[in-house]
Design a protein around this motif. Structure first.
Motif, PDB file in Angstrom:
ATOM      1  N   LYS A  59       0.792  -1.234   0.159  1.00 62.74           N
ATOM      2  CA  LYS A  59       0.133  -0.069  -0.040  1.00 62.74           C
ATOM      3  C   LYS A  59       0.785   1.273  -0.079  1.00 62.74           C
ATOM      4  O   LYS A  59       0.521   2.393  -0.454  1.00 62.74           O
ATOM      5  N   THR A  60       1.936   1.198   0.484  1.00 59.72           N
ATOM      6  CA  THR A  60       2.846   2.220   0.491  1.00 59.72           C
ATOM      7  C   THR A  60       4.030   2.298  -0.589  1.00 59.72           C
ATOM      8  O   THR A  60       5.131   2.993  -0.598  1.00 59.72           O
ATOM      9  N   ASN A  61       3.724   1.266  -1.595  1.00 62.00           N
ATOM     10  CA  ASN A  61       4.530   1.533  -2.896  1.00 62.00           C
ATOM     11  C   ASN A  61       5.782   1.112  -2.480  1.00 62.00           C
ATOM     12  O   ASN A  61       6.902   1.458  -3.138  1.00 62.00           O
ATOM     13  N   ARG A  62       6.319   0.569  -1.414  1.00 62.35           N
ATOM     14  CA  ARG A  62       7.631  -0.076  -1.130  1.00 62.35           C
ATOM     15  C   ARG A  62       8.128  -0.659  -2.295  1.00 62.35           C
ATOM     16  O   ARG A  62       9.605  -0.761  -2.149  1.00 62.35           O
ATOM     17  N   PHE A  63       7.556  -1.645  -3.074  1.00 59.38           N
ATOM     18  CA  PHE A  63       8.293  -2.383  -4.060  1.00 59.38           C
ATOM     19  C   PHE A  63       8.272  -1.855  -5.480  1.00 59.38           C
ATOM     20  O   PHE A  63       8.673  -2.386  -6.510  1.00 59.38           O
TER      21      PHE A  63
END
Length: 64
Positions: A59-63
């Protein structure tokens, strides 16, 4: 990790018409993930903490 059998398998709503995705099943204290193309191959399990961390990372675009 656990001998418990996952229940309530679901696949993402965005892939409801396809079969090239993963499904998530419920465990008492976590989640299980399997490939819809090869359900007989088994599944991976995670603890509730691991699953929560993974979802938060998505959800926090870490990837990205």
């Amino acid at each position: 990790m656990t001998a418990e059998h996952p229940t309530n398998w679901r696949k993402p709503t965005r892939s409801s018409t396809g079969n090239a995705c993963v499904e998530v099943g419920r465990l008492a204290d976590g989640a299980a993930v399997r490939d819809t193309k090869n359900r007989a191959a088994g599944h991976l399990t995670t603890t509730r903490t691991q699953w929560t961390s993974f979802i938060h990372s998505l959800k926090t675009n870490r990837f990205d």
